[in-house]
Scaffold this motif. Structure first.
Motif: not given
Ligand SMILES: Nc1ncnc2c1ncn2[C@@H]1O[C@H](COP(=O)(O)OP(=O)(O)OP(=O)(O)O)[C@@H](O)[C@H]1O
Ligand SMILES: [Mg+2]
Length: 562
Positions: A376-405
């Motif tokens: 998720l982190e890699v995917a978020a980093d790979m997103l173009p600058a224009s895809a900010d909203k998706t990046r935020v969502t991916l980062r949230k998902a990444q944080t969530l999965s770390v929390g679950i971990l």
């Protein structure tokens, strides 16, 4: 001593032709009348009265004497007193018939004796007791001229007396048996002491107790005295077989004068070899069930009295209760052992299962989650600058999965901390305290005293699980500000104390609560500790005084290795 048949005398209370009967006064009558009057008085007595001269001849007898002996007056007067009283040609003598008359002639003073008369009714032995008071008749110089014998039948009183004595003896015997058999719950000890006491009470030295064995359906000796091991070992009877078998089947005692000639006996060869004669076999009956029999035997023929039978039956009832209790105790102990083994198995299966789930969570789930978070982190980093909203969502998902971990790691530890296997009880307990108490804001003191060392895995697991439950309870129920966990390593024992200053609770109420599964935590702690031969004690003060749990488990392995 000659035995004589007695019938109870019926005394007619009448004053024959007496003036008294007619209401006349003696003083108003002549000498003849006064003799009649005197005779009438002595005839009116229910007790027997004799007047005896120096030669032991009867010179006067009242009607009670005549009635008892079925004789006329002229058949009695002039005869020797012992002929009439005992039907024997010689004077009374000790030990059974002491002569009171002799004593009166010698001392001039009254004498009192009791004579026993044995007689038979339809072949059955009876006894009659006479209380005799012999008194002197003296002349004006004080010389004894004759002796009166006043005889009272005291058979009823004597019988009562001997019944009371027998009852007292029996009570004493039962008391002794009861106290002897209640001193132990071990079946063999109970049987041995019961048999010894019974033989002592029955003044015998041969006997045994046989118990009915349900599996083999046989009645076999469990303890014996005065019998050979061959006899006791081979005399195993089925129900109804031989005398003891019959007793066990019918629940009724059998008493035989001579078992060597009794057709009901089994294994005549063994009986003959043992030289047994008198034999009493009494059932050990408890709640209508015959548990076995007690046998008392003798090498001489002997007739057991009805008193012996009563006593033996009462003794047997006492022994039966003790046997029943010992058997129940044995059964409870057996079940307790099985329960302990089952619990031990359950705990070890549970531990194994926890270990397996923890391993799976660690090796599979947490690995997948970790790579998911990384992806998720890699995917978020790979997103173009224009895809900010998706990046935020991916980062949230990444944080969530770390929390679950993190949660999963905590779960893995709770399931089976690798620390416990790798570093031992102290490290695992410290981790437990930090993560469950300190993390929730409770001030915790964690201390170890003594020579800190690894303990056998089963013991470390037990202690960890017990402390874990105590710690969880503090976190869930105590509302405590402070808590402490102390481990004390001693040479042959490990002691653990977990305490808090929380609100406390009612232990009885918590343990006996029907609101299951509430309360299983405390019970589980106790079970685990007791399985390791340890002791767990809880003190709690419900109105805010906190709770203190003490655990002590012996380090047997250390003792044995030392
Ligand atoms: N340290 C404590 N302070 C206050 N109350 C406690 C404490 N330990 C136990 N209790 C009380 O005793 C009860 C029984 O505890 P127990 O651990 O047996 O069951 P539980 O914690 O309710 O449920 P579980 O079976 O999941 O452990 C608890 O419900 C709680 O009311
Ligand atoms: Mg609990």
């Amino acid at each position: 001593m000659k035995q004589e048949a007695f019938s109870k005398p019926v005394v007619r209370r009448r004053i024959k032709g007496s003036s008294a009967a007619k209401g006349e006064s003696d003083s108003t009558k002549g000498c003849g009348n006064s003799n009649n009057y005197l005779q009438a008085i002595i005839d009116s007595l229910e007790d027997e009265l004799l007047v005896i001269d120096r030669d032991y001849r009867i010179i006067q007898a009242n009607e009670a004497v005549l009635i008892r002996h079925g004789k006329r007056r002229e058949e009695v007067i002039g005869r020797y007193c012992y002929e009439i009283s005992h039907g024997v040609p010689e004077r009374c003598h000790p030990p059974h018939h002491e002569c009171p008359i002799k004593a009166v002639w010698e001392t001039g003073k009254p004498a009192r004796v009791t004579h026993a008369h044995v007689y038979y009714v339809k072949g059955e032995k009876r006894e009659r007791y006479l209380d005799i008071i012999a008194s002197p008749i003296t002349d004006s110089q004080g010389n004894v001229t004759a002796v009166t014998e006043l005889m009272r039948d005291v058979t009823a009183a004597k019988e009562l007396e001997s019944k009371i004595a027998e009852a007292q003896r029996n009570l004493l015997a039962l008391n002794t048996i009861a106290s002897v058999v209640s001193q132990s719950l071990d079946l063999d000890t109970v049987l041995s002491s019961a048999l010894d006491k019974t033989l002592e009470i029955m003044k015998a030295n041969t006997g045994g107790i046989l118990l009915f064995e349900e599996e083999r359906q046989l009645l076999c000796y469990r303890v014996h005295r005065g019998l050979s091991d061959t006899y006791a070992g081979e005399m195993c009877l089925s129900l109804g077989e031989g005398i003891a078998g019959r007793v066990a089947q019918t629940g009724e005692a059998i008493l035989v004068e001579d078992i060597s000639v009794d057709g009901r006996a089994a294994r005549a060869d063994l009986i003959a070899a043992e030289g047994l004669r008198a034999f009493a076999s009494v059932p050990l009956r408890s709640k209508e069930k015959v548990l076995g029999v007690i046998n008392i035997a003798s090498h001489k023929a002997r007739k057991f009295s009805s008193g012996d039978v009563r006593l033996l039956n009462s003794i047997a009832a006492q022994i039966a209760i003790a046997v029943e209790n010992a058997k129940l105790h044995q059964e409870v102990q057996r079940k307790e052992k099985v329960r302990g083994e089952l619990l031990r198995d359950i705990f070890s299966i549970q531990e194994e299962e926890r270990r397996r789930i923890a391993r799976e969570l660690h090796d599979e789930t947490s690995q997948v989650l970790a790579s998911l978070a990384a992806s998720l982190e890699v995917a978020a980093d790979m997103l173009p600058a224009s895809a900010d909203k998706t990046r935020v969502t991916l980062r949230k998902a990444q944080t969530l999965s770390v929390g679950i971990l993190d949660e999963i790691h905590k779960l893995i530890y709770e399931l089976r901390p690798t620390l416990l296997d790798d570093l031992g009880l102290v490290a695992a307990t410290r981790w437990l305290v930090d993560n469950n108490l300190r993390a929730t804001g409770i001030r915790v003191s964690f201390k170890t005293v003594g020579h800190e060392r690894r303990l056998p895995p089963q013991l470390e697991t037990t202690l960890f699980r017990v402390v874990q439950e105590a710690v969880f309870n503090i976190a869930r129920h105590a509302h405590a500000k402070n808590a402490s966990v102390n481990l004390r390593f001693k040479k042959s024992v490990i002691e653990v104390r977990v305490s808090d200053d929380g609100e406390g609770f009612d232990i009885e109420e918590a343990i006996s609560s029907k609101d299951r599964p509430r309360g299983l935590g405390l019970l589980g702690m106790k079970e685990r500790v007791e399985l390791m031969s340890g002791i767990l004690s809880i003190r709690s003060h419900p109105s805010g005084g906190g709770t203190e749990i003490d655990i002590k488990i012996p380090l047997n392995y250390e003792v044995s290795s030392e």
